[in-house]
Motif scaffolding. Structure first.
Motif, PDB file in Angstrom:
ATOM      1  N   GLY A 158    -109.614 -47.392 -27.000  1.00 34.47           N
ATOM      2  CA  GLY A 158    -109.598 -48.642 -26.247  1.00 34.47           C
ATOM      3  C   GLY A 158    -109.860 -48.445 -24.771  1.00 34.47           C
ATOM      4  N   LEU A 159    -109.262 -47.418 -24.182  1.00 34.91           N
ATOM      5  CA  LEU A 159    -109.487 -47.140 -22.763  1.00 34.91           C
ATOM      6  C   LEU A 159    -110.931 -46.725 -22.497  1.00 34.91           C
ATOM      7  N   PHE A 160    -111.523 -46.002 -23.434  1.00 32.48           N
ATOM      8  CA  PHE A 160    -112.935 -45.613 -23.314  1.00 32.48           C
ATOM      9  C   PHE A 160    -113.823 -46.852 -23.213  1.00 32.48           C
ATOM     10  N   ILE A 161    -113.536 -47.852 -24.043  1.00 36.02           N
ATOM     11  CA  ILE A 161    -114.328 -49.091 -24.042  1.00 36.02           C
ATOM     12  C   ILE A 161    -114.305 -49.740 -22.664  1.00 36.02           C
ATOM     13  N   VAL A 162    -113.134 -49.777 -22.055  1.00 36.52           N
ATOM     14  CA  VAL A 162    -112.992 -50.428 -20.753  1.00 36.52           C
ATOM     15  C   VAL A 162    -113.701 -49.641 -19.655  1.00 36.52           C
ATOM     16  N   ALA A 163    -113.503 -48.331 -19.626  1.00 38.24           N
ATOM     17  CA  ALA A 163    -113.986 -47.519 -18.510  1.00 38.24           C
ATOM     18  C   ALA A 163    -115.499 -47.442 -18.434  1.00 38.24           C
ATOM     19  N   VAL A 164    -116.162 -47.218 -19.571  1.00 41.42           N
ATOM     20  CA  VAL A 164    -117.601 -46.948 -19.526  1.00 41.42           C
ATOM     21  C   VAL A 164    -118.424 -48.194 -19.219  1.00 41.42           C
ATOM     22  N   GLN A 165    -117.814 -49.368 -19.244  1.00 42.75           N
ATOM     23  CA  GLN A 165    -118.562 -50.594 -18.947  1.00 42.75           C
ATOM     24  C   GLN A 165    -118.561 -50.943 -17.461  1.00 42.75           C
ATOM     25  N   ASN A 166    -117.837 -50.184 -16.665  1.00 40.80           N
ATOM     26  CA  ASN A 166    -117.727 -50.498 -15.229  1.00 40.80           C
ATOM     27  C   ASN A 166    -118.105 -49.282 -14.394  1.00 40.80           C
ATOM     28  N   PRO A 167    -119.327 -49.233 -13.833  1.00 39.84           N
ATOM     29  CA  PRO A 167    -119.743 -48.083 -13.010  1.00 39.84           C
ATOM     30  C   PRO A 167    -118.880 -47.867 -11.778  1.00 39.84           C
ATOM     31  N   ALA A 168    -118.068 -48.859 -11.423  1.00 41.06           N
ATOM     32  CA  ALA A 168    -117.186 -48.705 -10.267  1.00 41.06           C
ATOM     33  C   ALA A 168    -115.870 -48.008 -10.623  1.00 41.06           C
ATOM     34  N   THR A 169    -115.663 -47.677 -11.900  1.00 36.15           N
ATOM     35  CA  THR A 169    -114.435 -46.994 -12.307  1.00 36.15           C
ATOM     36  C   THR A 169    -114.312 -45.658 -11.588  1.00 36.15           C
ATOM     37  N   PRO A 170    -113.219 -45.408 -10.876  1.00 35.66           N
ATOM     38  CA  PRO A 170    -113.068 -44.146 -10.136  1.00 35.66           C
ATOM     39  C   PRO A 170    -113.046 -42.934 -11.069  1.00 35.66           C
ATOM     40  N   TYR A 171    -113.455 -41.802 -10.527  1.00 34.39           N
ATOM     41  CA  TYR A 171    -113.490 -40.577 -11.323  1.00 34.39           C
ATOM     42  C   TYR A 171    -112.107 -40.191 -11.824  1.00 34.39           C
ATOM     43  N   TRP A 172    -111.069 -40.357 -10.991  1.00 35.46           N
ATOM     44  CA  TRP A 172    -109.728 -39.959 -11.414  1.00 35.46           C
ATOM     45  C   TRP A 172    -109.248 -40.788 -12.602  1.00 35.46           C
ATOM     46  N   VAL A 173    -109.704 -42.030 -12.702  1.00 33.79           N
ATOM     47  CA  VAL A 173    -109.364 -42.849 -13.864  1.00 33.79           C
ATOM     48  C   VAL A 173    -110.038 -42.293 -15.111  1.00 33.79           C
ATOM     49  N   PHE A 174    -111.296 -41.885 -14.951  1.00 33.35           N
ATOM     50  CA  PHE A 174    -111.984 -41.255 -16.072  1.00 33.35           C
ATOM     51  C   PHE A 174    -111.233 -40.006 -16.538  1.00 33.35           C
ATOM     52  N   CYS A 175    -110.712 -39.228 -15.596  1.00 26.71           N
ATOM     53  CA  CYS A 175    -109.969 -38.027 -15.967  1.00 26.71           C
ATOM     54  C   CYS A 175    -108.732 -38.366 -16.793  1.00 26.71           C
ATOM     55  N   LEU A 176    -108.007 -39.395 -16.384  1.00 28.24           N
ATOM     56  CA  LEU A 176    -106.813 -39.805 -17.128  1.00 28.24           C
ATOM     57  C   LEU A 176    -107.174 -40.286 -18.533  1.00 28.24           C
ATOM     58  N   ILE A 177    -108.247 -41.066 -18.622  1.00 24.08           N
ATOM     59  CA  ILE A 177    -108.661 -41.588 -19.929  1.00 24.08           C
ATOM     60  C   ILE A 177    -109.145 -40.455 -20.829  1.00 24.08           C
ATOM     61  N   ALA A 178    -109.909 -39.526 -20.246  1.00 26.93           N
ATOM     62  CA  ALA A 178    -110.370 -38.379 -21.029  1.00 26.93           C
ATOM     63  C   ALA A 178    -109.184 -37.565 -21.541  1.00 26.93           C
ATOM     64  N   ALA A 179    -108.138 -37.456 -20.730  1.00 22.68           N
ATOM     65  CA  ALA A 179    -106.956 -36.704 -21.152  1.00 22.68           C
ATOM     66  C   ALA A 179    -106.302 -37.326 -22.383  1.00 22.68           C
ATOM     67  N   THR A 180    -106.307 -38.668 -22.481  1.00 20.48           N
ATOM     68  CA  THR A 180    -105.682 -39.312 -23.650  1.00 20.48           C
ATOM     69  C   THR A 180    -106.427 -39.005 -24.939  1.00 20.48           C
ATOM     70  N   ALA A 181    -107.699 -38.604 -24.825  1.00 20.00           N
ATOM     71  CA  ALA A 181    -108.434 -38.207 -26.032  1.00 20.00           C
ATOM     72  C   ALA A 181    -107.802 -36.983 -26.686  1.00 20.00           C
ATOM     73  N   GLY A 182    -106.932 -36.291 -25.941  1.00 23.81           N
ATOM     74  CA  GLY A 182    -106.220 -35.156 -26.517  1.00 23.81           C
ATOM     75  C   GLY A 182    -105.336 -35.524 -27.693  1.00 23.81           C
ATOM     76  N   PHE A 183    -104.986 -36.814 -27.837  1.00 22.53           N
ATOM     77  CA  PHE A 183    -104.243 -37.234 -29.034  1.00 22.53           C
ATOM     78  C   PHE A 183    -104.970 -36.797 -30.304  1.00 22.53           C
ATOM     79  N   GLY A 184    -106.295 -36.890 -30.270  1.00 22.31           N
ATOM     80  CA  GLY A 184    -107.072 -36.494 -31.445  1.00 22.31           C
ATOM     81  C   GLY A 184    -106.968 -35.012 -31.735  1.00 22.31           C
ATOM     82  N   GLY A 185    -106.814 -34.187 -30.695  1.00 23.28           N
ATOM     83  CA  GLY A 185    -106.663 -32.753 -30.903  1.00 23.28           C
ATOM     84  C   GLY A 185    -105.343 -32.390 -31.539  1.00 23.28           C
ATOM     85  N   GLY A 186    -104.306 -33.169 -31.248  1.00 23.22           N
ATOM     86  CA  GLY A 186    -103.017 -32.903 -31.870  1.00 23.22           C
ATOM     87  C   GLY A 186    -103.019 -33.141 -33.365  1.00 23.22           C
ATOM     88  N   ASN A 187    -103.878 -34.050 -33.824  1.00 24.40           N
ATOM     89  CA  ASN A 187    -103.927 -34.386 -35.254  1.00 24.40           C
ATOM     90  C   ASN A 187    -104.171 -33.169 -36.135  1.00 24.40           C
TER      91      ASN A 187
END
Length: 492
Positions: A116-145
């Motif tokens: 869900g966060l990926f959907i929001v972030a990639v649609q707005n070129p003004a999204t700050p890089y640090w926000v992208f870092c936080l969202i990318a970090a949440t993808a780690g949930f998939g690694g725990g699986n």
């Protein structure tokens, strides 16, 4: 004698589970185990896809209007691997506490957060890089699986079939990497499938990939709710599980798994950017010149995923340690081959189409050597994971006293310990998925092209060390006689 389908509590708990009993297995145990395995494979597959979604989407961010440097893109690729590796420990501990079925439902629903966060972030070129870092970090949930899935399936199968079962479960998950790298470019309109699918005239729509995994995560949770089971025989307290941290074999196998799985996930994450860095320039617009990463980036993960069950099968037949030693030898050869092709390239720091065209002639050799390395990592992933339950089972049987009751108790305890070890070892091994992209292009790396070449030389040396350790600890006859008197060298 009770069967696998009769002794149940509410909430799909099974109280009677004896996979080592051949009659029990034939009369229903195998059917139940297979049903849980196939749902587990699907759920883990989605986890891997979400985990690696940034590995390929990051290469499309520039074309979507974002202005990130190569070093910043490598950081986005690496962060999910770091978080995913750290989450593997609590995910492993969760299975005996909450039940494998219950935790599969929860872990599938957690994938809604990064999607869900990926959907929001990639649609707005003004999204700050640090926000992208936080969202990318949440993808780690998939690694725990992966850790919880492997720990759970380990409880369902008898020792003689663990290699094949764990290999299939892991391969299904690993294929999620290949699927996201193959399918995302097509879904978002960025071309793909070796150029058979052209780029969309309407531009890129990265958010489409997020919506796909929102839906599939809900499907996985529903399937786990309907078809999976919890095993009360797998229940254990976290303190009991964490006792494997005191066992030196846990740490030895963790180092070996960095060499196999760490390489697989790290190379999978970095391969799209490696191709783009060395073989492609973005001009002339709009398609650029050279090798388009979207055509080939998925091949490495695909090959490594398909060979993983083969590694488990070979380990069941010849012994995990023997297979693993040969795997590291093959990885040394393949890595040196990749390094050799990179030394033939003209550095490509600019947007000069002539450079991309010159380097393109070396791409077949680069791809062939890299796929050879991926094939070896897949076999090694299967063989090392086969070694883990064998090591713990052997240690338990050596100290059980020889009675039938003692043997049964020892096998049950060794299965719990091995499942905990699988999670710990998987967590440490997955750190390689963070280190490899960071070595290639961390924010402090001034020259990513030179860093990549140096990194492959270091990796080759590390594989030599891993091969020697495997031989010295698990194959050398004098060591085996001293520590596992009843175990032949091929048995590990």
């Amino acid at each position: 004698m009770s069967t696998a389908t009769t002794q149940r509590r509410t909430g799909r708990w099974i109280d009677d589970w004896r996979p080592e009993d051949e009659t029990f297995w034939a009369e229903g145990g195998q059917k139940v185990a297979r049903r849980n395995l196939w749902v587990s494979i699907f759920a883990e597959h989605l986890g891997f896809s979400v985990w690696l979604i940034w590995s390929v989407s990051s290469a499309f961010l520039l074309a979507s209007g974002f202005t990130f440097t190569p070093q910043e893109l490598f950081m986005l690729v690496a962060l999910p691997n770091l978080v995913g590796s750290l989450l593997r420990v609590p995910y492993t501990l969760a299975v005996p506490v909450f039940g494998g079925r219950n935790w599969t439902i929860v872990s599938a629903l957690l994938l809604l957060i990064p999607s869900g966060l990926f959907i929001v972030a990639v649609q707005n070129p003004a999204t700050p890089y640090w926000v992208f870092c936080l969202i990318a970090a949440t993808a780690g949930f998939g690694g725990g699986n992966f850790a919880s899935s492997m720990a759970n399936i380990n409880f369902f199968y008898p020792a003689a079939k663990k290699g094949a079962a764990l290999g299939l479960n892991a391969a299904g998950g690993n294929l999620g990497v290949a699927l996201i790298q193959f399918g995302l470019p097509v879904v978002v309109g960025g071309a793909g499938a070796f150029g058979l699918v052209k780029a969309s005239d309407g531009g890129l729509h990265l958010e489409r990939a997020g919506w796909v995994y929102v839906v599939l995560s809900l499907v996985a949770a529903g399937l786990a709710f309907r078809y999976m089971d919890n095993l009360s025989t797998a229940e254990a307290k976290p303190r009991e599980q964490l006792s494997v941290l005191k066992e030196r074999h846990t740490w030895i196998m963790a180092v070996l798994y960095i060499g196999t799985f760490g390489s697989f996930i790290g190379y999978s994450a970095a391969m799209p950017l490696l191709i783009k860095l060395n073989f492609f320039v973005p001009t002339p617009a709009p398609l650029g010149t050279g090798i388009n990463f979207a055509y080939y980036a998925f091949l490495g993960a695909l090959v490594g995923s398909l060979t993983r069950p083969f590694g488990g099968w070979l380990a069941d037949k010849y012994g995990g340690a023997r297979v693993t030693v040969h795997v590291f030898g093959a990885m040394v050869v393949g890595t040196l081959g990749v390094l050799w092709t990179l030394t033939q390239l003209t550095p490509n720091p600019s947007a000069d189409p002539a450079i991309a065209l010159d380097n393109r002639a070396w791409f077949p050799a680069f791809l062939a050597f890299f796929l050879f390395v991926f094939a070896a990592t897949g076999i090694g992933n299967g063989s090392t994971y086969r070694m883990i339950p064998t090591i713990w089972r052997t240690k338990a049987l050596e100290s059980c006293g020889g009675s039938e009751a003692g043997r049964t108790a020892a096998i049950a305890q060794s299965t719990k310990s091995a499942s905990a070890a699988i999670g710990i070892i998987g967590a440490v091994g997955a750190i390689g998925g963070f280190l490899i992209p960071m070595i290639f292009g961390a924010p402090w790396v001034e020259d990513p092209v030179a860093a990549v070449r140096s990194a492959f030389a270091v990796f080759a040396g590390f594989y030599v060390v891993c091969g020697f350790v495997t031989w010295a600890v698990y194959l050398r006859r004098s060591v085996l006689v001293a520590r596992f008197p009843s175990l032949a060298p091929a048995g590990v």
